[in-house]
Write a protein that holds these residues in place. Structure first.
Motif, mmCIF file in Angstrom:
data_model
loop_
_atom_site.group_PDB
_atom_site.id
_atom_site.type_symbol
_atom_site.label_atom_id
_atom_site.label_comp_id
_atom_site.label_asym_id
_atom_site.label_seq_id
_atom_site.Cartn_x
_atom_site.Cartn_y
_atom_site.Cartn_z
ATOM 1 N N ASP A 3 0.789 -1.258 -0.114
ATOM 2 C CA ASP A 3 0.029 -0.171 0.094
ATOM 3 C C ASP A 3 0.886 1.241 0.006
ATOM 4 O O ASP A 3 0.546 2.172 -0.684
ATOM 5 C CB ASP A 3 -0.898 -0.048 1.356
ATOM 6 C CG ASP A 3 -2.053 -0.949 1.014
ATOM 7 O OD1 ASP A 3 -2.254 -1.656 0.061
ATOM 8 O OD2 ASP A 3 -2.559 -1.218 2.059
ATOM 9 N N ASN A 45 -11.012 -0.872 -6.538
ATOM 10 C CA ASN A 45 -12.178 -1.750 -6.959
ATOM 11 C C ASN A 45 -11.421 -3.158 -6.272
ATOM 12 O O ASN A 45 -12.316 -3.834 -6.078
ATOM 13 C CB ASN A 45 -12.334 -1.743 -8.428
ATOM 14 C CG ASN A 45 -13.240 -0.563 -8.869
ATOM 15 O OD1 ASN A 45 -14.015 -0.390 -8.085
ATOM 16 N ND2 ASN A 45 -13.245 -0.072 -10.132
ATOM 17 N N ASN A 46 -10.143 -3.380 -6.687
ATOM 18 C CA ASN A 46 -9.559 -4.771 -6.184
ATOM 19 C C ASN A 46 -9.700 -4.900 -4.746
ATOM 20 O O ASN A 46 -10.243 -5.996 -4.371
ATOM 21 C CB ASN A 46 -8.162 -4.792 -6.622
ATOM 22 C CG ASN A 46 -7.983 -5.008 -8.124
ATOM 23 O OD1 ASN A 46 -8.759 -5.389 -8.782
ATOM 24 N ND2 ASN A 46 -6.726 -4.706 -8.731
ATOM 25 N N ARG A 47 -9.726 -3.950 -3.991
ATOM 26 C CA ARG A 47 -9.843 -3.884 -2.591
ATOM 27 C C ARG A 47 -11.230 -4.515 -2.200
ATOM 28 O O ARG A 47 -11.698 -4.962 -1.441
ATOM 29 C CB ARG A 47 -9.514 -2.657 -1.851
ATOM 30 C CG ARG A 47 -7.943 -2.562 -1.769
ATOM 31 C CD ARG A 47 -7.702 -1.493 -0.782
ATOM 32 N NE ARG A 47 -6.230 -0.992 -1.116
ATOM 33 C CZ ARG A 47 -5.746 -0.110 -0.653
ATOM 34 N NH1 ARG A 47 -6.316 1.100 -0.082
ATOM 35 N NH2 ARG A 47 -4.411 0.053 -0.924
ATOM 36 N N LEU A 48 -12.343 -3.614 -2.833
ATOM 37 C CA LEU A 48 -13.662 -3.804 -2.588
ATOM 38 C C LEU A 48 -14.074 -5.113 -2.843
ATOM 39 O O LEU A 48 -14.694 -5.763 -2.212
ATOM 40 C CB LEU A 48 -14.515 -2.616 -3.284
ATOM 41 C CG LEU A 48 -16.178 -2.745 -3.207
ATOM 42 C CD1 LEU A 48 -16.327 -2.266 -1.846
ATOM 43 C CD2 LEU A 48 -16.619 -1.661 -4.114
ATOM 44 N N HIS A 49 -13.722 -5.603 -4.125
ATOM 45 C CA HIS A 49 -14.163 -7.117 -4.468
ATOM 46 C C HIS A 49 -13.425 -7.974 -3.874
ATOM 47 O O HIS A 49 -14.060 -9.029 -3.436
ATOM 48 C CB HIS A 49 -14.031 -7.020 -6.073
ATOM 49 C CG HIS A 49 -14.778 -6.343 -6.882
ATOM 50 N ND1 HIS A 49 -16.346 -6.446 -6.817
ATOM 51 C CD2 HIS A 49 -14.269 -5.336 -7.720
ATOM 52 C CE1 HIS A 49 -16.845 -5.578 -7.676
ATOM 53 N NE2 HIS A 49 -15.762 -4.953 -8.243
ATOM 54 N N SER A 50 -12.323 -7.731 -3.313
ATOM 55 C CA SER A 50 -11.618 -8.705 -2.352
ATOM 56 C C SER A 50 -12.448 -9.014 -0.998
ATOM 57 O O SER A 50 -12.549 -10.053 -0.333
ATOM 58 C CB SER A 50 -10.188 -8.608 -2.248
ATOM 59 O OG SER A 50 -9.854 -7.450 -1.330
ATOM 60 N N ASN A 51 -12.803 -7.809 -0.567
ATOM 61 C CA ASN A 51 -13.371 -7.783 0.807
ATOM 62 C C ASN A 51 -14.927 -8.545 0.574
ATOM 63 O O ASN A 51 -15.534 -8.802 1.678
ATOM 64 C CB ASN A 51 -13.575 -6.479 1.389
ATOM 65 C CG ASN A 51 -12.314 -5.846 1.673
ATOM 66 O OD1 ASN A 51 -11.407 -6.740 1.896
ATOM 67 N ND2 ASN A 51 -11.994 -4.598 2.000
ATOM 68 N N LEU A 52 -15.353 -8.361 -0.523
ATOM 69 C CA LEU A 52 -16.996 -8.951 -0.539
ATOM 70 C C LEU A 52 -16.964 -10.309 -0.689
ATOM 71 O O LEU A 52 -18.046 -11.082 -0.489
ATOM 72 C CB LEU A 52 -17.476 -8.506 -1.824
ATOM 73 C CG LEU A 52 -17.923 -6.863 -1.908
ATOM 74 C CD1 LEU A 52 -18.485 -6.471 -3.022
ATOM 75 C CD2 LEU A 52 -18.771 -6.622 -0.765
ATOM 76 N N LYS A 53 -15.740 -11.219 -1.016
ATOM 77 C CA LYS A 53 -15.702 -12.810 -1.294
ATOM 78 C C LYS A 53 -15.739 -13.166 0.057
ATOM 79 O O LYS A 53 -15.271 -13.025 1.121
ATOM 80 C CB LYS A 53 -14.688 -12.841 -2.085
ATOM 81 C CG LYS A 53 -14.645 -12.468 -3.476
ATOM 82 C CD LYS A 53 -13.626 -12.943 -4.191
ATOM 83 C CE LYS A 53 -13.775 -12.431 -5.791
ATOM 84 N NZ LYS A 53 -12.582 -12.872 -6.594
#
Length: 53
Positions: A3, A45-53
């Motif tokens: 980060d 977007n990558n962080r958001l989608h990885s947290n939703l899984k």
């Protein structure tokens, strides 16, 4: 890339965009601002989608 390094890269692109705008190189500043925005959105977007899984 962790980060901190990502933040440094985005910050440098933004600063180069500002310096390009001040010096009158509008094409360079536009490209740098666009690149910083796209890179930042991809990371978010990558962080958001990885947290939703």
């Amino acid at each position: 890339m962790n980060d901190f390094k990502r933040d440094i890269v985005i910050g440098l692109m933004f600063v180069v965009g500002i310096l390009g705008f001040i010096s009158g190189e509008f094409v360079v500043s536009t490209i740098m601002f666009a690149t910083a925005a796209i890179f930042s959105n991809i990371i978010l977007n990558n962080r958001l989608h990885s947290n939703l899984k």
